[in-house]
Design an enzyme around this catalytic site. Structure first.
Site, PDB file in Angstrom:
ATOM      1  CG  HIS A 165      -1.985   1.015   1.240  1.00 17.39           C
ATOM      2  ND1 HIS A 165      -3.323   0.685   1.270  1.00 17.39           N
ATOM      3  CD2 HIS A 165      -1.942   2.366   1.215  1.00 17.39           C
ATOM      4  CE1 HIS A 165      -4.050   1.797   1.276  1.00 17.39           C
ATOM      5  NE2 HIS A 165      -3.230   2.832   1.241  1.00 17.39           N
TER       6      HIS A 165
ATOM      7  CE1 TYR B 231      -4.237  13.233  -0.056  1.00 12.50           C
ATOM      8  CE2 TYR B 231      -6.263  12.338   0.877  1.00 12.50           C
ATOM      9  CZ  TYR B 231      -5.154  12.200   0.062  1.00 12.50           C
ATOM     10  OH  TYR B 231      -4.968  11.045  -0.639  1.00 12.50           O
TER      11      TYR B 231
ATOM     12  NE  ARG C 294      -8.003   2.957  -0.829  1.00 10.08           N
ATOM     13  CZ  ARG C 294      -7.385   4.025  -0.356  1.00 10.08           C
ATOM     14  NH1 ARG C 294      -7.116   5.041  -1.154  1.00 10.08           N
ATOM     15  NH2 ARG C 294      -7.009   4.083   0.905  1.00 10.08           N
TER      16      ARG C 294
ATOM     17  NE  ARG D 112     -10.335   6.967   7.726  1.00 11.69           N
ATOM     18  CZ  ARG D 112      -9.386   7.786   7.262  1.00 11.69           C
ATOM     19  NH1 ARG D 112      -8.787   7.549   6.103  1.00 11.69           N
ATOM     20  NH2 ARG D 112      -9.024   8.845   7.955  1.00 11.69           N
TER      21      ARG D 112
ATOM     22  CG  ASP E 261      -0.593   4.861   4.672  1.00  8.79           C
ATOM     23  OD1 ASP E 261      -1.253   4.831   3.621  1.00  8.79           O
ATOM     24  OD2 ASP E 261      -0.867   5.645   5.604  1.00  8.79           O
TER      25      ASP E 261
END
Length: 292
Positions: free
Chosen positions: A31, A49, A124, A128, A247
């Site tokens: 990821h 963001y 995906r 969120r 990440d």
């Protein structure tokens, strides 16, 4: 830049690489993201963001320092269904890179086949961040991607009142849960939302990414000790359903940025027995993402 989409911090540079590789040969980071110059890869207006532009060359020092040989690029929410930056990167090293994309619910079978040929191995569903696919989209797409050997990657927060079981048990393809489901330390290990995760992992159709501990709790002097019981329980349940990820470049961080060489980001997996370590870092991702 959108006024309501703050700029993330950039990843910290690798200054002193370790003398020896940290991860076993063939290790995969399952990821990570790339972000290109916005004039070439436009960001969606409804994002929450704004990323720093960091492409794959900025990630290579992380690979070299940790001993990462393979990587899985995951489509970030800020690009919506425009997977151009991800796909352009996959073309650079098709043998060692794979992708997880976001597609429109009405995507054609021909487009799915094209994406598969480029190294895409999953879709995906992000619950969120704004603009993600819905759970209804998940059901429709899952029925179509099984022929390609793909999976669904789900970003969702496990909590009271939200049940993963109907989603995972009804899904005809594997479901991969991002970042340990953003669990809250303090959840009971048995019963409740985490107990449900363990049940689904034991049944075999749920995989879990052991990653991004800084999103779940504060780093203490001894690392992320509050997460250790959950990591141990997941590995004891089925280590063949666990994955690790960096990440990188750690989006949605605005005040502090972790060090990529911080051993705590490995959640103790580097100290597991050799078979478990190789399974999580090498064998499991090789099977799920169809690396040779």
């Amino acid at each position: 830049m959108s006024a309501d989409a703050p700029l993330c911090l950039p990843p910290r540079p690798i200054t002193t690489p370790p003398a020896e590789r940290v991860l076993p040969n063939g290790a995969c980071d399952t990821h990570m993201h790339v972000f290109g110059p916005p004039e070439r890869y436009p960001l969606v207006a409804g994002r929450n963001y704004t990323p720093q532009p960091v492409m794959f060359d900025a990630y290579r020092p992380v690979m070299a320092a940790l001993g990462i040989d393979r990587a899985v690029l995951v489509q970030p929410s800020v690009y919506g269904t425009d997977n151009s930056a991800l796909l352009d990167t996959l073309r650079r090293d098709p043998a060692q890179l794979r992708g997880v994309v976001v597609v429109a619910p009405e995507v054609s079978d021909a487009e799915l086949a094209r994406l598969h040929g480029l190294g895409v191995r999953g879709i995906r569903v992000n619950r969120r961040n704004p603009g993600g696919l819905s759970l209804e989209d998940l059901a429709r797409l899952a029925a179509r991607i099984g022929a390609f050997g793909w999976h669904i990657q789900l970003q969702a927060v496990i909590r009271e009142g939200f049940s993963l079981a109907p989603i995972v048990r009804a899904c005809p393809v594997p479901v991969v849960l991002d970042h340990m489901g953003f669990l809250t330390p303090g959840l009971p290990l048995a019963g409740g939302p985490f107990g449900e995760v363990l049940e689904l992992v034991a049944e075999g159709n749920l995989w879990v990414k052991l990653s991004a501990p800084y999103r779940l709790c504060r780093r203490e002097p001894d690392g992320y000790a509050a997460l250790a019981p959950y990591v141990a329980a997941l590995i004891a349940c089925r280590s063949d359903r666990m994955l690790w990820a960096s990440d990188w470049p750690h989006t949605e961080l605005f005040e502090a940025m972790p060090e990529d060489l911080d051993p705590a980001l490995l959640l103790g997996l580097d100290r597991a027995d050799p078979d478990t370590r190789r399974r999580i870092f090498v064998g499991n991702p090789a099977a799920l993402y169809s690396f040779d």
